[in-house]
Design a protein around this motif. Sequence first.
Motif, mmCIF file in Angstrom:
data_model
loop_
_atom_site.group_PDB
_atom_site.id
_atom_site.type_symbol
_atom_site.label_atom_id
_atom_site.label_comp_id
_atom_site.label_asym_id
_atom_site.label_seq_id
_atom_site.Cartn_x
_atom_site.Cartn_y
_atom_site.Cartn_z
ATOM 1 N N ARG A 1 6.125 -1.827 20.563
ATOM 2 C CA ARG A 1 6.639 -0.940 19.510
ATOM 3 C C ARG A 1 6.837 -1.676 18.181
ATOM 4 N NH1 ARG A 1 7.581 3.875 21.034
ATOM 5 N NH2 ARG A 1 8.984 4.386 19.325
ATOM 6 N N VAL A 2 5.828 -2.471 17.837
ATOM 7 C CA VAL A 2 5.837 -3.223 16.573
ATOM 8 C C VAL A 2 4.909 -2.514 15.586
ATOM 9 C CG1 VAL A 2 5.214 -5.424 15.482
ATOM 10 C CG2 VAL A 2 6.343 -5.418 17.707
ATOM 11 N N PRO A 3 5.381 -2.163 14.387
ATOM 12 C CA PRO A 3 4.512 -1.477 13.411
ATOM 13 C C PRO A 3 3.315 -2.336 13.001
ATOM 14 C CG PRO A 3 6.821 -1.420 12.714
ATOM 15 C CD PRO A 3 6.741 -2.372 13.865
ATOM 16 N N ILE A 4 2.199 -1.686 12.644
ATOM 17 C CA ILE A 4 1.035 -2.399 12.114
ATOM 18 C C ILE A 4 0.649 -1.794 10.763
ATOM 19 C CG2 ILE A 4 -0.089 -3.470 14.113
ATOM 20 C CD1 ILE A 4 -1.518 -0.941 14.708
ATOM 21 N N ILE A 5 0.308 -2.666 9.824
ATOM 22 C CA ILE A 5 -0.024 -2.234 8.465
ATOM 23 C C ILE A 5 -1.369 -2.820 8.079
ATOM 24 C CG2 ILE A 5 0.728 -2.174 6.049
ATOM 25 C CD1 ILE A 5 3.257 -3.392 8.480
ATOM 26 N N PRO A 6 -2.408 -1.986 7.853
ATOM 27 C CA PRO A 6 -3.711 -2.535 7.446
ATOM 28 C C PRO A 6 -3.688 -3.065 6.014
ATOM 29 C CG PRO A 6 -3.821 -0.137 7.634
ATOM 30 C CD PRO A 6 -2.437 -0.531 8.018
ATOM 31 N N PHE A 7 -4.443 -4.126 5.772
ATOM 32 C CA PHE A 7 -4.463 -4.788 4.459
ATOM 33 C C PHE A 7 -5.890 -5.218 4.144
ATOM 34 C CE2 PHE A 7 -4.204 -8.324 1.563
ATOM 35 C CZ PHE A 7 -3.055 -8.150 0.812
ATOM 36 N N SER A 8 -6.394 -4.827 2.967
ATOM 37 C CA SER A 8 -7.738 -5.316 2.586
ATOM 38 C C SER A 8 -7.680 -6.000 1.229
ATOM 39 C CB SER A 8 -8.787 -4.201 2.639
ATOM 40 O OG SER A 8 -8.456 -3.117 1.802
ATOM 41 N N GLY A 9 -7.787 -5.250 0.130
ATOM 42 C CA GLY A 9 -7.815 -5.897 -1.187
ATOM 43 C C GLY A 9 -6.447 -6.287 -1.722
ATOM 44 N N GLY A 10 -5.405 -5.587 -1.286
ATOM 45 C CA GLY A 10 -4.058 -5.874 -1.767
ATOM 46 C C GLY A 10 -3.846 -5.536 -3.229
ATOM 47 N N SER A 11 -4.693 -4.641 -3.773
ATOM 48 C CA SER A 11 -4.603 -4.332 -5.207
ATOM 49 C C SER A 11 -3.851 -3.034 -5.482
ATOM 50 C CB SER A 11 -6.010 -4.248 -5.814
ATOM 51 O OG SER A 11 -6.790 -3.288 -5.124
ATOM 52 N N SER A 12 -3.203 -2.478 -4.458
ATOM 53 C CA SER A 12 -2.478 -1.215 -4.602
ATOM 54 C C SER A 12 -1.366 -1.305 -5.645
ATOM 55 C CB SER A 12 -1.869 -0.836 -3.251
ATOM 56 O OG SER A 12 -0.809 0.060 -3.420
ATOM 57 N N LEU A 13 -1.202 -0.233 -6.392
ATOM 58 C CA LEU A 13 -0.115 -0.155 -7.384
ATOM 59 C C LEU A 13 1.083 0.622 -6.844
ATOM 60 C CD1 LEU A 13 -2.215 0.711 -10.561
ATOM 61 C CD2 LEU A 13 -1.518 -1.543 -9.740
ATOM 62 N N GLU A 14 0.948 1.207 -5.659
ATOM 63 C CA GLU A 14 1.991 2.101 -5.139
ATOM 64 C C GLU A 14 2.653 1.580 -3.871
ATOM 65 O OE1 GLU A 14 -1.263 3.397 -5.357
ATOM 66 O OE2 GLU A 14 -1.090 4.124 -7.406
ATOM 67 N N GLY A 15 2.515 0.288 -3.598
ATOM 68 C CA GLY A 15 3.169 -0.275 -2.414
ATOM 69 C C GLY A 15 2.556 0.176 -1.107
ATOM 70 N N ASN A 16 1.258 0.465 -1.105
ATOM 71 C CA ASN A 16 0.604 0.984 0.111
ATOM 72 C C ASN A 16 0.685 0.024 1.299
ATOM 73 O OD1 ASN A 16 -0.864 2.002 -2.412
ATOM 74 N ND2 ASN A 16 -1.423 3.518 -0.897
ATOM 75 N N PHE A 17 0.732 -1.275 1.037
ATOM 76 C CA PHE A 17 0.722 -2.229 2.154
ATOM 77 C C PHE A 17 2.117 -2.791 2.452
ATOM 78 C CE2 PHE A 17 -0.487 -4.595 -1.709
ATOM 79 C CZ PHE A 17 0.506 -5.575 -1.726
#
Length: 241
Positions: free
Chosen positions: A72-88
């Motif tokens: 039950r550990v959350p997972i967060i996908p990450f690619s470019g890391g260029s989001s301006l809205e805190g997506n990652f």
Amino acid sequence: SFKQRLMETKAIKEIRLATGDEDTISTDPEDLKAHGYSEWSSTNITALPVGVAYPKTTSEVSKIAAICSKYRVPIIPFSGGSSLEGNFSAPYGGVSVDFAYMDKILQFHEEDMDIVVQPSVSWMELNEELAKRQSGLFFPVDPGPSAKIGGMVGTNCSGTNAVRYGTMKDWVINLTVVLADGTIIKTKRRPRKTSAGYNLNSLFVGSEGTLGLVTEITLKLAVVPQEFSVAVVTFPSIRDA
């Protein structure tokens, strides 16, 4: 809580065992900060991920997801890391899955005008490669220069070309997705039938990483325009424009 930290520690240990590589997951503080905090994001929270996973294949992503689901550990996908809205961002800790090593063009079907890529392929590098191959084709969706295809799928991104070419959802033929429990699914086949059951592409494109981790993307390509130019137009006021 102590129980949550124990679960996270067990998950990290098991991911290393399952992939047979100590370096598959990092707990370096600098790495954690780079995957949970961004100077240019409009939203930053105090929590950071507890680990950063670096899978190399869809199978490894599946193993990581299954283990995180088990504990039950959350997972967060990450690619470019260029989001301006805190997506990652990682409000509940968990494991950030960085696709840095999944950055290859897998297949190019020039005559069918489509291409299969991994999530960490940059859209700009993709177009450079298509130009090098003298294909006469390009991928028209153009967000920020550092954006990568995986994040572009997650956010259903657009850009300055959107008025002419539409947004990301208009250019995705199919996706390979790893669900939260590690199940691997494909949203569609390559033949472009419009009446073939559920429209799973539209479900995953724009889902912000909440429904699964995209590991392969088949994209439509467009013909490079014979001529294009840039024009600057002035208006006396915003209302006139």
